[in-house]
Design a protein around this motif. Structure first.
Motif, PDB file in Angstrom:
ATOM      1  N   LEU A 175       0.824  -1.215   0.000  1.00  0.00           N
ATOM      2  CA  LEU A 175       0.000   0.000   0.000  1.00  0.00           C
ATOM      3  C   LEU A 175       0.855   1.261   0.000  1.00  0.00           C
ATOM      4  CD1 LEU A 175      -2.938  -1.055   2.333  1.00  0.00           C
ATOM      5  CD2 LEU A 175      -2.839  -1.037  -0.168  1.00  0.00           C
ATOM      6  N   ARG A 176       2.037   1.201   0.591  1.00  0.00           N
ATOM      7  CA  ARG A 176       2.958   2.349   0.519  1.00  0.00           C
ATOM      8  C   ARG A 176       3.423   2.552  -0.916  1.00  0.00           C
ATOM      9  NH1 ARG A 176       7.684   2.843   4.285  1.00  0.00           N
ATOM     10  NH2 ARG A 176       7.513   4.981   3.597  1.00  0.00           N
ATOM     11  N   VAL A 177       3.683   1.449  -1.605  1.00  0.00           N
ATOM     12  CA  VAL A 177       4.075   1.536  -3.014  1.00  0.00           C
ATOM     13  C   VAL A 177       2.902   2.077  -3.827  1.00  0.00           C
ATOM     14  CG1 VAL A 177       4.795   0.225  -5.047  1.00  0.00           C
ATOM     15  CG2 VAL A 177       5.785  -0.304  -2.799  1.00  0.00           C
ATOM     16  N   PHE A 178       1.703   1.574  -3.570  1.00  0.00           N
ATOM     17  CA  PHE A 178       0.519   2.052  -4.278  1.00  0.00           C
ATOM     18  C   PHE A 178       0.341   3.551  -4.070  1.00  0.00           C
ATOM     19  CE2 PHE A 178      -4.028   3.044  -4.369  1.00  0.00           C
ATOM     20  CZ  PHE A 178      -4.308   2.693  -5.683  1.00  0.00           C
ATOM     21  N   GLU A 179       0.505   4.016  -2.849  1.00  0.00           N
ATOM     22  CA  GLU A 179       0.374   5.443  -2.551  1.00  0.00           C
ATOM     23  C   GLU A 179       1.367   6.260  -3.374  1.00  0.00           C
ATOM     24  OE1 GLU A 179       0.684   8.607   1.156  1.00  0.00           O
ATOM     25  OE2 GLU A 179       1.316   6.552   1.477  1.00  0.00           O
ATOM     26  N   ALA A 180       2.605   5.829  -3.402  1.00  0.00           N
ATOM     27  CA  ALA A 180       3.624   6.555  -4.174  1.00  0.00           C
ATOM     28  C   ALA A 180       3.295   6.528  -5.667  1.00  0.00           C
ATOM     29  CB  ALA A 180       5.003   5.957  -3.913  1.00  0.00           C
ATOM     30  N   LEU A 181       2.843   5.394  -6.158  1.00  0.00           N
ATOM     31  CA  LEU A 181       2.508   5.284  -7.580  1.00  0.00           C
ATOM     32  C   LEU A 181       1.336   6.193  -7.956  1.00  0.00           C
ATOM     33  CD1 LEU A 181       2.869   1.432  -8.049  1.00  0.00           C
ATOM     34  CD2 LEU A 181       4.253   3.194  -9.185  1.00  0.00           C
ATOM     35  N   ILE A 182       0.315   6.204  -7.136  1.00  0.00           N
ATOM     36  CA  ILE A 182      -0.856   7.012  -7.486  1.00  0.00           C
ATOM     37  C   ILE A 182      -0.545   8.505  -7.384  1.00  0.00           C
ATOM     38  CG2 ILE A 182      -2.101   7.195  -5.274  1.00  0.00           C
ATOM     39  CD1 ILE A 182      -4.591   6.249  -7.111  1.00  0.00           C
ATOM     40  N   GLN A 183       0.344   8.877  -6.499  1.00  0.00           N
ATOM     41  CA  GLN A 183       0.693  10.286  -6.352  1.00  0.00           C
ATOM     42  C   GLN A 183       1.738  10.738  -7.371  1.00  0.00           C
ATOM     43  OE1 GLN A 183       1.668  10.572  -2.179  1.00  0.00           O
ATOM     44  NE2 GLN A 183      -0.464  10.845  -1.604  1.00  0.00           N
ATOM     45  N   VAL A 207      -5.087  -3.929 -14.025  1.00  0.00           N
ATOM     46  CA  VAL A 207      -3.783  -3.344 -14.353  1.00  0.00           C
ATOM     47  C   VAL A 207      -3.452  -2.167 -13.444  1.00  0.00           C
ATOM     48  CG1 VAL A 207      -3.759  -4.129 -16.745  1.00  0.00           C
ATOM     49  CG2 VAL A 207      -4.695  -1.883 -16.201  1.00  0.00           C
ATOM     50  N   LEU A 208      -4.458  -1.562 -12.842  1.00  0.00           N
ATOM     51  CA  LEU A 208      -4.362  -0.446 -11.901  1.00  0.00           C
ATOM     52  C   LEU A 208      -3.855   0.857 -12.524  1.00  0.00           C
ATOM     53  CD1 LEU A 208      -3.101  -2.254  -8.685  1.00  0.00           C
ATOM     54  CD2 LEU A 208      -5.441  -1.585  -9.243  1.00  0.00           C
ATOM     55  N   PHE A 209      -2.842   0.780 -13.368  1.00  0.00           N
ATOM     56  CA  PHE A 209      -2.296   1.963 -14.026  1.00  0.00           C
ATOM     57  C   PHE A 209      -2.061   1.639 -15.493  1.00  0.00           C
ATOM     58  CE2 PHE A 209      -1.031   2.164  -9.603  1.00  0.00           C
ATOM     59  CZ  PHE A 209      -1.411   3.449  -9.250  1.00  0.00           C
ATOM     60  N   ALA A 223     -10.004   2.968 -13.112  1.00  0.00           N
ATOM     61  CA  ALA A 223     -11.146   3.147 -12.209  1.00  0.00           C
ATOM     62  C   ALA A 223     -10.962   2.311 -10.942  1.00  0.00           C
ATOM     63  CB  ALA A 223     -12.447   2.778 -12.917  1.00  0.00           C
ATOM     64  N   THR A 224     -10.432   1.117 -11.090  1.00  0.00           N
ATOM     65  CA  THR A 224     -10.197   0.263  -9.916  1.00  0.00           C
ATOM     66  C   THR A 224      -9.165   0.893  -8.992  1.00  0.00           C
ATOM     67  OG1 THR A 224     -10.768  -1.738 -11.150  1.00  0.00           O
ATOM     68  CG2 THR A 224      -9.458  -2.037  -9.157  1.00  0.00           C
ATOM     69  N   ALA A 225      -8.099   1.459  -9.550  1.00  0.00           N
ATOM     70  CA  ALA A 225      -7.074   2.112  -8.729  1.00  0.00           C
ATOM     71  C   ALA A 225      -7.656   3.317  -7.998  1.00  0.00           C
ATOM     72  CB  ALA A 225      -5.889   2.531  -9.588  1.00  0.00           C
ATOM     73  N   ARG A 226      -8.492   4.085  -8.692  1.00  0.00           N
ATOM     74  CA  ARG A 226      -9.114   5.242  -8.036  1.00  0.00           C
ATOM     75  C   ARG A 226     -10.055   4.792  -6.915  1.00  0.00           C
ATOM     76  NH1 ARG A 226      -9.249   6.741 -13.447  1.00  0.00           N
ATOM     77  NH2 ARG A 226     -11.486   6.306 -13.597  1.00  0.00           N
ATOM     78  N   GLU A 227     -10.764   3.707  -7.134  1.00  0.00           N
ATOM     79  CA  GLU A 227     -11.645   3.171  -6.098  1.00  0.00           C
ATOM     80  C   GLU A 227     -10.822   2.679  -4.907  1.00  0.00           C
ATOM     81  OE1 GLU A 227     -14.627  -0.661  -5.505  1.00  0.00           O
ATOM     82  OE2 GLU A 227     -14.261   0.080  -7.526  1.00  0.00           O
ATOM     83  N   LEU A 228      -9.725   2.004  -5.188  1.00  0.00           N
ATOM     84  CA  LEU A 228      -8.825   1.541  -4.127  1.00  0.00           C
ATOM     85  C   LEU A 228      -8.261   2.724  -3.353  1.00  0.00           C
ATOM     86  CD1 LEU A 228      -7.151  -0.600  -2.643  1.00  0.00           C
ATOM     87  CD2 LEU A 228      -5.536  -0.532  -4.569  1.00  0.00           C
ATOM     88  N   TRP A 229      -7.850   3.778  -4.059  1.00  0.00           N
ATOM     89  CA  TRP A 229      -7.297   4.960  -3.398  1.00  0.00           C
ATOM     90  C   TRP A 229      -8.326   5.616  -2.485  1.00  0.00           C
ATOM     91  CZ3 TRP A 229      -3.167   6.528  -1.488  1.00  0.00           C
ATOM     92  CH2 TRP A 229      -2.905   7.858  -1.204  1.00  0.00           C
ATOM     93  N   ALA A 230      -9.574   5.610  -2.884  1.00  0.00           N
ATOM     94  CA  ALA A 230     -10.628   6.191  -2.046  1.00  0.00           C
ATOM     95  C   ALA A 230     -10.733   5.447  -0.716  1.00  0.00           C
ATOM     96  CB  ALA A 230     -11.970   6.156  -2.780  1.00  0.00           C
TER      97      ALA A 230
END
Length: 94
Positions: free
Chosen positions: A13-21, A53-55, A66-73
């Motif tokens: 989740l830390r990696v996901f946070e960095a990737l989405i930002q 694929v998330l990104f 859309a799945t990545a944005r839902e996960l980020w929410a």
């Protein structure tokens, strides 16, 4: 989506946070003080965990699906960045 968290390595989740930002694997790796292959590997694990694929690649890096944005929410309110900001504010008040 909640069932997917039961067996998820929370370090992802830390990696996901960095990737989405950052919207870029290399910049996310630099931010986390990891190698680019390590972040790519973590992204592959995230993709497998969430069956998405998330990104998607773009000219400037990548864009969240859309799945990545839902996960980020779901993740963002308890993200590492927010927890650090809370700790800092709490330290200033006490």
């Amino acid at each position: 989506m909640q069932d997917r968290f039961k067996s998820l390595d929370l370090n992802l989740l830390r990696v996901f946070e960095a990737l989405i930002q950052e919207e870029n694997v290399t910049r996310a790796a630099q931010r986390l003080h990891l190698t680019q292959p390590a972040v790519s590997n973590a992204l592959a694990r995230l993709r497998s965990s969430f069956d998405d694929v998330l990104f998607e690649k773009t000219r400037g890096g990548m864009a969240a699906t859309a799945t990545a944005r839902e996960l980020w929410a779901v993740v963002e309110p308890v993200s590492y960045t927010h927890l650090r900001a809370y700790e800092t504010r709490h330290d200033l008040v006490c």
